[in-house]
Scaffold this motif. Sequence first.
Motif, PDB file in Angstrom:
ATOM      1  N   SER A  30     -49.471  37.018 -86.701  1.00 51.50           N
ATOM      2  CA  SER A  30     -50.810  36.773 -86.164  1.00 51.50           C
ATOM      3  C   SER A  30     -51.906  37.483 -86.947  1.00 51.50           C
ATOM      4  CB  SER A  30     -50.870  37.184 -84.693  1.00 51.50           C
ATOM      5  OG  SER A  30     -50.585  38.564 -84.565  1.00 51.50           O
ATOM      6  N   SER A  31     -51.563  38.489 -87.720  1.00 49.80           N
ATOM      7  CA  SER A  31     -52.567  39.236 -88.475  1.00 49.80           C
ATOM      8  C   SER A  31     -52.791  38.691 -89.879  1.00 49.80           C
ATOM      9  CB  SER A  31     -52.154  40.710 -88.573  1.00 49.80           C
ATOM     10  OG  SER A  31     -50.978  40.843 -89.354  1.00 49.80           O
ATOM     11  N   TYR A  32     -52.052  37.676 -90.258  1.00 47.59           N
ATOM     12  CA  TYR A  32     -52.155  37.139 -91.603  1.00 47.59           C
ATOM     13  C   TYR A  32     -53.068  35.916 -91.676  1.00 47.59           C
ATOM     14  CZ  TYR A  32     -48.301  40.069 -93.218  1.00 47.59           C
ATOM     15  OH  TYR A  32     -47.514  41.128 -93.560  1.00 47.59           O
ATOM     16  N   CYS A  33     -53.683  35.758 -92.821  1.00 46.86           N
ATOM     17  CA  CYS A  33     -54.326  34.504 -93.162  1.00 46.86           C
ATOM     18  C   CYS A  33     -53.235  33.575 -93.686  1.00 46.86           C
ATOM     19  CB  CYS A  33     -55.382  34.741 -94.237  1.00 46.86           C
ATOM     20  SG  CYS A  33     -56.313  33.267 -94.679  1.00 46.86           S
ATOM     21  N   VAL A  34     -53.270  32.327 -93.284  1.00 49.70           N
ATOM     22  CA  VAL A  34     -52.265  31.356 -93.719  1.00 49.70           C
ATOM     23  C   VAL A  34     -52.967  30.181 -94.379  1.00 49.70           C
ATOM     24  CG1 VAL A  34     -50.345  29.884 -93.033  1.00 49.70           C
ATOM     25  CG2 VAL A  34     -50.738  32.055 -91.843  1.00 49.70           C
ATOM     26  N   ALA A  35     -52.436  29.761 -95.496  1.00 53.53           N
ATOM     27  CA  ALA A  35     -53.047  28.673 -96.250  1.00 53.53           C
ATOM     28  C   ALA A  35     -52.006  27.635 -96.649  1.00 53.53           C
ATOM     29  CB  ALA A  35     -53.730  29.220 -97.496  1.00 53.53           C
ATOM     30  N   TRP A  36     -52.502  26.465 -96.915  1.00 56.63           N
ATOM     31  CA  TRP A  36     -51.701  25.394 -97.527  1.00 56.63           C
ATOM     32  C   TRP A  36     -52.225  25.173 -98.938  1.00 56.63           C
ATOM     33  CZ3 TRP A  36     -47.347  23.261 -95.568  1.00 56.63           C
ATOM     34  CH2 TRP A  36     -47.105  23.416 -94.195  1.00 56.63           C
ATOM     35  N   ASP A  52     -57.717  31.782 -90.727  1.00 58.97           N
ATOM     36  CA  ASP A  52     -57.565  33.232 -90.633  1.00 58.97           C
ATOM     37  C   ASP A  52     -57.068  33.626 -89.242  1.00 58.97           C
ATOM     38  OD1 ASP A  52     -61.142  34.123 -90.349  1.00 58.97           O
ATOM     39  OD2 ASP A  52     -59.738  33.302 -88.886  1.00 58.97           O
ATOM     40  N   TRP A  53     -57.008  34.929 -89.005  1.00 63.26           N
ATOM     41  CA  TRP A  53     -56.435  35.437 -87.768  1.00 63.26           C
ATOM     42  C   TRP A  53     -57.298  35.142 -86.543  1.00 63.26           C
ATOM     43  CZ3 TRP A  53     -56.912  37.821 -92.402  1.00 63.26           C
ATOM     44  CH2 TRP A  53     -58.124  38.468 -92.641  1.00 63.26           C
ATOM     45  N   SER A  70     -54.210  24.194 -88.228  1.00 63.45           N
ATOM     46  CA  SER A  70     -54.228  24.895 -86.942  1.00 63.45           C
ATOM     47  C   SER A  70     -53.066  25.869 -86.910  1.00 63.45           C
ATOM     48  CB  SER A  70     -54.134  23.905 -85.776  1.00 63.45           C
ATOM     49  OG  SER A  70     -52.933  23.157 -85.844  1.00 63.45           O
ATOM     50  N   ARG A  71     -53.115  26.806 -85.959  1.00 61.17           N
ATOM     51  CA  ARG A  71     -52.033  27.769 -85.849  1.00 61.17           C
ATOM     52  C   ARG A  71     -51.708  28.043 -84.384  1.00 61.17           C
ATOM     53  NH1 ARG A  71     -53.816  32.909 -89.029  1.00 61.17           N
ATOM     54  NH2 ARG A  71     -51.781  33.708 -88.348  1.00 61.17           N
ATOM     55  N   ASP A  72     -50.458  28.402 -84.163  1.00 62.30           N
ATOM     56  CA  ASP A  72     -49.985  28.802 -82.845  1.00 62.30           C
ATOM     57  C   ASP A  72     -49.270  30.135 -83.044  1.00 62.30           C
ATOM     58  OD1 ASP A  72     -48.619  29.212 -80.443  1.00 62.30           O
ATOM     59  OD2 ASP A  72     -48.274  27.084 -80.128  1.00 62.30           O
ATOM     60  N   ASN A  73     -49.975  31.225 -82.782  1.00 61.75           N
ATOM     61  CA  ASN A  73     -49.404  32.547 -83.045  1.00 61.75           C
ATOM     62  C   ASN A  73     -48.200  32.838 -82.157  1.00 61.75           C
ATOM     63  OD1 ASN A  73     -51.178  33.194 -85.123  1.00 61.75           O
ATOM     64  ND2 ASN A  73     -52.708  34.028 -83.702  1.00 61.75           N
ATOM     65  N   ALA A  77     -46.388  29.690 -85.979  1.00 64.64           N
ATOM     66  CA  ALA A  77     -46.412  28.444 -86.733  1.00 64.64           C
ATOM     67  C   ALA A  77     -47.836  28.068 -87.124  1.00 64.64           C
ATOM     68  CB  ALA A  77     -45.794  27.316 -85.915  1.00 64.64           C
ATOM     69  N   VAL A  78     -47.923  27.391 -88.246  1.00 66.91           N
ATOM     70  CA  VAL A  78     -49.180  26.813 -88.715  1.00 66.91           C
ATOM     71  C   VAL A  78     -48.904  25.353 -89.038  1.00 66.91           C
ATOM     72  CG1 VAL A  78     -50.863  26.790 -90.594  1.00 66.91           C
ATOM     73  CG2 VAL A  78     -50.160  28.957 -89.577  1.00 66.91           C
ATOM     74  N   TYR A  79     -49.891  24.515 -88.765  1.00 59.41           N
ATOM     75  CA  TYR A  79     -49.723  23.081 -88.948  1.00 59.41           C
ATOM     76  C   TYR A  79     -50.818  22.533 -89.856  1.00 59.41           C
ATOM     77  CZ  TYR A  79     -47.113  24.097 -84.718  1.00 59.41           C
ATOM     78  OH  TYR A  79     -46.248  24.654 -83.799  1.00 59.41           O
ATOM     79  N   LEU A  80     -50.494  21.436 -90.531  1.00 60.53           N
ATOM     80  CA  LEU A  80     -51.489  20.714 -91.310  1.00 60.53           C
ATOM     81  C   LEU A  80     -51.370  19.241 -90.938  1.00 60.53           C
ATOM     82  CD1 LEU A  80     -53.681  21.046 -93.507  1.00 60.53           C
ATOM     83  CD2 LEU A  80     -51.951  20.325 -95.171  1.00 60.53           C
ATOM     84  N   GLN A  81     -52.327  18.779 -90.149  1.00 59.48           N
ATOM     85  CA  GLN A  81     -52.387  17.366 -89.791  1.00 59.48           C
ATOM     86  C   GLN A  81     -53.134  16.637 -90.888  1.00 59.48           C
ATOM     87  OE1 GLN A  81     -51.068  15.657 -87.074  1.00 59.48           O
ATOM     88  NE2 GLN A  81     -51.761  13.833 -88.181  1.00 59.48           N
TER      89      GLN A  81
END
Length: 121
Positions: A30-36, A52-53, A70-73, A77-81
Amino acid sequence: QVQLIESGGGLVQAGGSLRLSCAASGGTFSSYCVAWFRQAPGLGREFVARIDWTGRTYYTDSVKGRFTISRDNAKKAVYLQMNSLKPEDTAVYYCAAGSICSSVVNNYVYWGQGTQVTVSS
């Protein structure tokens, strides 16, 4: 240490949709930035979108209005629609996580193995 696993890639016709998922294990997700990012054959790895968080999002211009991150901490999980897909979206898509939220590849410490997205014309 964070492990990332992407899924959801495949073959789709132009105009179609896919939803990519990035499942994380380990670390404080939950504290991380996640990217595609994505990488087409013969080209470098290209930034696509990040979250970001706080849930704030940012997209590269070519996918704005078509892709949603989007993300679900709780589920880590993180999603890319991805909607209205185009042949030029064809690439291997990678999920990445890091403490610095940017569009720069080298700022991300943890990477998944990638999932292939192919859009036929």
